[in-house]
Design an enzyme around this catalytic site. Structure first.
Site, mmCIF file in Angstrom:
data_model
loop_
_atom_site.group_PDB
_atom_site.id
_atom_site.type_symbol
_atom_site.label_atom_id
_atom_site.label_comp_id
_atom_site.label_asym_id
_atom_site.label_seq_id
_atom_site.Cartn_x
_atom_site.Cartn_y
_atom_site.Cartn_z
ATOM 1 N N ASP A 43 45.867 -38.623 -23.760
ATOM 2 C CA ASP A 43 46.251 -39.871 -24.415
ATOM 3 C C ASP A 43 45.217 -40.279 -25.454
ATOM 4 O O ASP A 43 45.415 -41.235 -26.198
ATOM 5 C CB ASP A 43 46.471 -40.983 -23.390
ATOM 6 C CG ASP A 43 45.252 -41.256 -22.526
ATOM 7 O OD1 ASP A 43 44.173 -40.700 -22.801
ATOM 8 O OD2 ASP A 43 45.392 -42.030 -21.550
ATOM 9 N N SER A 44 44.117 -39.528 -25.534
ATOM 10 C CA SER A 44 43.149 -39.711 -26.615
ATOM 11 C C SER A 44 43.769 -39.448 -27.978
ATOM 12 O O SER A 44 43.175 -39.775 -29.006
ATOM 13 C CB SER A 44 41.940 -38.790 -26.413
ATOM 14 O OG SER A 44 42.350 -37.445 -26.188
ATOM 15 N N LYS A 110 48.850 -35.013 -15.877
ATOM 16 C CA LYS A 110 47.627 -35.682 -15.456
ATOM 17 C C LYS A 110 47.826 -37.180 -15.484
ATOM 18 O O LYS A 110 48.513 -37.703 -16.360
ATOM 19 C CB LYS A 110 46.461 -35.295 -16.376
ATOM 20 C CG LYS A 110 45.127 -35.941 -15.989
ATOM 21 C CD LYS A 110 43.990 -35.404 -16.830
ATOM 22 C CE LYS A 110 43.896 -36.074 -18.179
ATOM 23 N NZ LYS A 110 43.556 -37.535 -18.067
ATOM 24 N N GLU A 112 45.605 -41.090 -14.358
ATOM 25 C CA GLU A 112 44.343 -41.700 -13.979
ATOM 26 C C GLU A 112 44.465 -42.466 -12.664
ATOM 27 O O GLU A 112 45.483 -43.094 -12.379
ATOM 28 C CB GLU A 112 43.871 -42.663 -15.072
ATOM 29 C CG GLU A 112 43.533 -41.999 -16.384
ATOM 30 C CD GLU A 112 43.080 -42.983 -17.440
ATOM 31 O OE1 GLU A 112 42.731 -42.533 -18.539
ATOM 32 O OE2 GLU A 112 43.096 -44.204 -17.166
ATOM 33 N N GLU A 174 35.124 -37.998 -15.087
ATOM 34 C CA GLU A 174 34.621 -38.496 -16.369
ATOM 35 C C GLU A 174 33.512 -39.523 -16.166
ATOM 36 O O GLU A 174 33.674 -40.511 -15.439
ATOM 37 C CB GLU A 174 35.752 -39.111 -17.185
ATOM 38 C CG GLU A 174 35.310 -39.566 -18.562
ATOM 39 C CD GLU A 174 36.445 -39.904 -19.508
ATOM 40 O OE1 GLU A 174 36.171 -40.221 -20.673
ATOM 41 O OE2 GLU A 174 37.607 -39.853 -19.067
#
Length: 273
Positions: A43-44, A110, A112, A174
């Site tokens: 999503d970056s 993926k 979070e 992260e």
């Protein structure tokens, strides 16, 4: 058999996984040719490519669009795609969203945070799942190191084990202390992928714009391996100078009509006038 199995075998052999982000077909092709193991369409993409203010602005349609582009650029590579903000709040939502990303070309989805029920539902439906603990850009306003206290570290450790029990294949860690990331990596079956989490994870991931110098941002966890931004600015500036000076295009860049065709065209123009 899962497509993730070769990477889990690499973990068992102690071989590091090379992961990097990509958002378009040309970059994906270059990365595949360079020999990366996995491409992450994160999503970056929102802040690095689409000009969004925050990762939360990224939509499911955005992710599907960029995953499809990466898949076209690198048809054989293993692709992990991010489920964007508010698309996996429940197992049912996560399943619907995961189907969209898989249809676009993702091999693995993926998301979070600690949601073992979502991991279990996706795994039961045949999806490879990548967890993500530590800094959660979608959910945390300030991007800073996580797991600094013993209590926070213990919570992250337990969350990692819960995701592992639920069936995750990969786990992004992260901005965690190296010691904690190493402990987690040794405790879980999943292949851990670190970013700002030290050397003891099973692999590393960086944002391609950061490692290649497309952006000018400086991060402690990043190493800049190139300066594409400066090269691109220089190339565009040189092009602009040549255009304004009449130096481009030159004769070698232009197409010419054959003599007989030019004569016929000139004759047509004269007759028309």
């Amino acid at each position: 058999m899962s497509k993730a199995d070769p990477f889990l075998e690499k973990k068992r052999r102690g071989e590091k996984l090379v992961v990097v982000t990509a958002y378009d077909a040309p970059t994906a092709r270059i990365e595949a040719e360079a020999g990366v193991d996995i491409i992450l369409v994160g999503d970056s993409v929102g802040v690095n490519v689409l000009g969004y203010a925050h990762e939360r602005d990224v939509t499911l349609a955005d992710m599907a669009h960029h995953i499809a582009a990466v898949r076209r650029g690198a048809p054989q590579i293993y692709v992990i795609g991010d489920l964007p903000y508010a698309t996996y709040d429940t197992p049912e939502m996560a399943l619907a969203s995961a189907h969209v990303l898989r249809d676009a070309g993702a091999d693995c989805v993926k998301f979070e945070g600690a949601q073992p029920d979502v991991v279990a539902a996706l795994t039961a439906a045949g999806f490879d799942v990548c967890g993500h603990l530590g800094l959660e850009s979608q959910h945390q306003e300030i991007k800073r190191r996580q797991g600094k206290t013993a209590e926070a570290a213990a919570r992250l450790y337990d969350d990692a084990l819960a995701g592992d029990t639920a069936g995750q294949k990969f786990l992004v860690l992260e901005l965690l202390p190296s010691e904690l990331a190493g402990r987690i990596s040794r405790a879980v079956k999943a292949a851990t992928i670190g970013i700002g989490a030290g050397l003891e994870t099973d692999g590393q991931v960086l944002v391609v714009n950061d490692l290649a110098g497309v952006t000018t941002r400086e991060f402690k966890h990043n190493r800049r391996y190139g300066d594409i931004g400066a090269a691109l600015r220089g190339a565009v500036a040189a092009y602009a100078r040549d255009v304004r000076a009449g130096a481009f295009p030159g004769p070698e860049h232009a197409f010419q009509m054959a003599a007989d065709e030019r004569a016929a065209f000139e004759k047509w123009l004269q007759e028309r006038s």
